[in-house]
Design a protein around this motif. Structure first.
Motif, PDB file in Angstrom:
ATOM      1  N   ILE A   1       0.897  -1.154   0.000  1.00 48.43           N
ATOM      2  CA  ILE A   1       0.000   0.000   0.000  1.00 48.43           C
ATOM      3  C   ILE A   1       0.933   1.200   0.000  1.00 48.43           C
ATOM      4  N   THR A   2       0.873   1.995  -1.035  1.00 48.07           N
ATOM      5  CA  THR A   2       1.931   2.958  -1.300  1.00 48.07           C
ATOM      6  C   THR A   2       2.015   4.082  -0.281  1.00 48.07           C
ATOM      7  N   VAL A   3       3.241   4.429   0.035  1.00 40.16           N
ATOM      8  CA  VAL A   3       3.565   5.641   0.788  1.00 40.16           C
ATOM      9  C   VAL A   3       4.254   6.573  -0.197  1.00 40.16           C
ATOM     10  N   ARG A   4       3.651   7.731  -0.426  1.00 42.22           N
ATOM     11  CA  ARG A   4       4.198   8.653  -1.415  1.00 42.22           C
ATOM     12  C   ARG A   4       4.369  10.037  -0.789  1.00 42.22           C
ATOM     13  N   PRO A   5       5.546  10.297  -0.228  1.00 40.44           N
ATOM     14  CA  PRO A   5       5.767  11.585   0.422  1.00 40.44           C
ATOM     15  C   PRO A   5       5.640  12.772  -0.543  1.00 40.44           C
ATOM     16  N   ILE A   6       5.016  13.824  -0.049  1.00 39.69           N
ATOM     17  CA  ILE A   6       5.070  15.123  -0.717  1.00 39.69           C
ATOM     18  C   ILE A   6       6.358  15.766  -0.221  1.00 39.69           C
ATOM     19  N   VAL A   7       7.278  16.036  -1.121  1.00 39.99           N
ATOM     20  CA  VAL A   7       8.619  16.463  -0.712  1.00 39.99           C
ATOM     21  C   VAL A   7       8.970  17.832  -1.287  1.00 39.99           C
ATOM     22  N   PHE A   8       9.842  18.501  -0.558  1.00 39.77           N
ATOM     23  CA  PHE A   8      10.280  19.846  -0.925  1.00 39.77           C
ATOM     24  C   PHE A   8      11.801  19.893  -0.867  1.00 39.77           C
ATOM     25  N   SER A   9      12.404  20.609  -1.787  1.00 35.56           N
ATOM     26  CA  SER A   9      13.851  20.799  -1.751  1.00 35.56           C
ATOM     27  C   SER A   9      14.224  21.593  -0.506  1.00 35.56           C
TER      28      SER A   9
ATOM     29  N   ALA B   1      -0.091  22.870   4.861  1.00 36.89           N
ATOM     30  CA  ALA B   1      -0.752  22.434   3.629  1.00 36.89           C
ATOM     31  C   ALA B   1      -0.315  21.034   3.229  1.00 36.89           C
ATOM     32  N   GLY B   2       0.968  20.716   3.456  1.00 36.50           N
ATOM     33  CA  GLY B   2       1.477  19.394   3.089  1.00 36.50           C
ATOM     34  C   GLY B   2       0.790  18.282   3.854  1.00 36.50           C
ATOM     35  N   LYS B   3       0.601  18.483   5.135  1.00 41.31           N
ATOM     36  CA  LYS B   3      -0.072  17.473   5.958  1.00 41.31           C
ATOM     37  C   LYS B   3      -1.505  17.256   5.483  1.00 41.31           C
ATOM     38  N   GLU B   4      -2.220  18.348   5.221  1.00 42.13           N
ATOM     39  CA  GLU B   4      -3.621  18.241   4.791  1.00 42.13           C
ATOM     40  C   GLU B   4      -3.735  17.698   3.368  1.00 42.13           C
ATOM     41  N   ALA B   5      -2.837  18.123   2.484  1.00 42.73           N
ATOM     42  CA  ALA B   5      -2.863  17.614   1.106  1.00 42.73           C
ATOM     43  C   ALA B   5      -2.533  16.132   1.079  1.00 42.73           C
ATOM     44  N   GLY B   6      -1.641  15.697   1.976  1.00 42.41           N
ATOM     45  CA  GLY B   6      -1.318  14.276   2.066  1.00 42.41           C
ATOM     46  C   GLY B   6      -2.534  13.450   2.444  1.00 42.41           C
ATOM     47  N   ALA B   7      -3.284  13.917   3.457  1.00 40.50           N
ATOM     48  CA  ALA B   7      -4.500  13.207   3.873  1.00 40.50           C
ATOM     49  C   ALA B   7      -5.519  13.173   2.735  1.00 40.50           C
ATOM     50  N   TYR B   8      -5.621  14.276   2.013  1.00 42.73           N
ATOM     51  CA  TYR B   8      -6.509  14.339   0.840  1.00 42.73           C
ATOM     52  C   TYR B   8      -6.071  13.317  -0.209  1.00 42.73           C
ATOM     53  N   GLY B   9      -4.766  13.269  -0.495  1.00 42.84           N
ATOM     54  CA  GLY B   9      -4.246  12.354  -1.506  1.00 42.84           C
ATOM     55  C   GLY B   9      -4.421  10.906  -1.121  1.00 42.84           C
ATOM     56  N   ARG B  10      -4.243  10.580   0.173  1.00 46.82           N
ATOM     57  CA  ARG B  10      -4.417   9.202   0.625  1.00 46.82           C
ATOM     58  C   ARG B  10      -5.859   8.740   0.457  1.00 46.82           C
ATOM     59  N   GLU B  11      -6.791   9.591   0.839  1.00 52.75           N
ATOM     60  CA  GLU B  11      -8.204   9.227   0.690  1.00 52.75           C
ATOM     61  C   GLU B  11      -8.571   9.094  -0.780  1.00 52.75           C
TER      62      GLU B  11
END
Length: 331
Positions: free
Chosen positions: A238-246, A264-274
């Motif tokens: 079940i994929t883990v796909r970090p949103i990453v920043f330089s 925003a990263g934390k909330e966008a991650g939850a959005y992307g997982r769902e």
């Protein structure tokens, strides 16, 4: 003397005018550039768009997002280099295994058969259990994880049907470059090899490999079903796909923009997982209904879980992550 007074008046008037112009002229917007290998229908792209919208919502200054799609800036291994060097792009979504050359422990996030089910996966990603890996990535790769997306269930994709241990034996398949990927699939009898993602379609077409492993969104988006129409439901990842920043880009930003990005990263991650976990089954059904794929269950999947555990334990021990692996398993 009169001349000097005249000069002083002109200078004063010029300075006052410049101040008014500065106040009236908007500050230059921060431009953040992202990259996606996929089109605007892919969950990664949708998640990054959501990320940008949330940053704009939380940041009171001017910020613009320039998101390049369809692999315009190459593939994920290229993105990792760009982020590390602080050039070309500022943010993206990556498979952890593609960051292994900078942070050897990070593929633990991506290790096949790590999560029992979606509930276990979501519990882990909603906690801070991955903090040691985040720190290593920051220290060794200068890449900052701002959130966790993912949620696709990865299965075997092959040019011929594979539904049991006998059919899996010697199966030539593409895996990501991190050694743990090859080690796990070797342990269950396959013959894995690391091939660049953008070469996989042709490699299957020419018989270099007979398939790969991936989630439904990528199978559909990149049309892997054209050369490998058989899907075997191993549900090994079940994929883990970090949103990453330089890190180099991140440190140049104003503090309030950094705060907005992290929120925003934390909330966008939850959005992307769902989003991805919901769409995964839908996309598989769409392809099956269209006659593009044939889906099979894998007989005795429980045996695979037993076979891979020693490999997982050995890998975790080699990177000093035995306690972390146990913490994930116990969540």
């Amino acid at each position: 003397m009169i001349f000097n007074k005249h000069v002083k008046k002109i200078v004063k008037a010029t300075l006052v005018s410049a101040a008014f112009v500065a106040l009236a002229t908007p500050a230059t917007a921060q431009t953040l550039r992202g990259a996606s290998m996929f089109d605007d229908n892919h969950t990664f792209t949708k998640t990054m768009v959501k990320f940008g919208d949330l940053v704009e919502q939380y940041y009171k200054g001017d910020v613009e997002f320039d998101l390049r799609l369809n692999g315009e800036f190459g593939v994920e291994k290229d993105y990792v280099t760009f982020l590390n060097q602080g050039v070309a792009i500022d943010y993206t979504i990556l498979a952890p295994s593609n960051m292994a050359r900078f942070a050897p422990s990070i593929p633990l996030m991506d290790m096949p058969f790590l999560f029992r089910d979606l509930d276990h996966w979501n519990t882990v990603l909603s906690s801070n259990v991955m903090a040691p890996l985040e720190q290593e990535l920051s220290d060794k790769a200068d890449i900052v994880i701002v959130g966790y997306a993912g949620g696709g269930t990865r299965n075997l994709i092959s040019s011929k049907k594979i539904s049991n241990m006998d059919e899996l034996a010697g199966h030539k398949m593409r895996v990501m470059g991190a050694p743990i990927q090859a080690q796990v699939f070797n342990a269950i009898g396959a013959a894995p090899s690391a091939i660049s993602y953008n070469e996989v379609y042709n490699a299957i077409q020419t018989g270099v490999v007979s398939g790969l492993e991936n989630e439904a969104a990528s199978i559909q988006n990149l049309k892997f079903y054209e050369v490998a129409p058989h899907i075997t439901k191993t549900a090994h990842t079940i994929t883990v796909r970090p949103i990453v920043f330089s890190g180099k880009s991140f440190r140049k930003l104003p503090a309030d923009l950094q705060t907005a990005i992290m929120k925003a990263g934390k909330e966008a991650g939850a959005y992307g997982r769902e989003l991805e976990s919901r769409e995964d089954a839908i996309k598989l059904k769409q392809m099956a209904d269209a006659g593009q794929i044939k889906v099979s269950e894998f007989a005795n999947r429980e045996k695979l879980l037993v076979m891979v555990k020693p490999v997982q334990d050995k890998f975790a021990a080699s990177i000093g992550a035995t306690e972390l692996l146990e913490a994930i398993r116990n969540k």
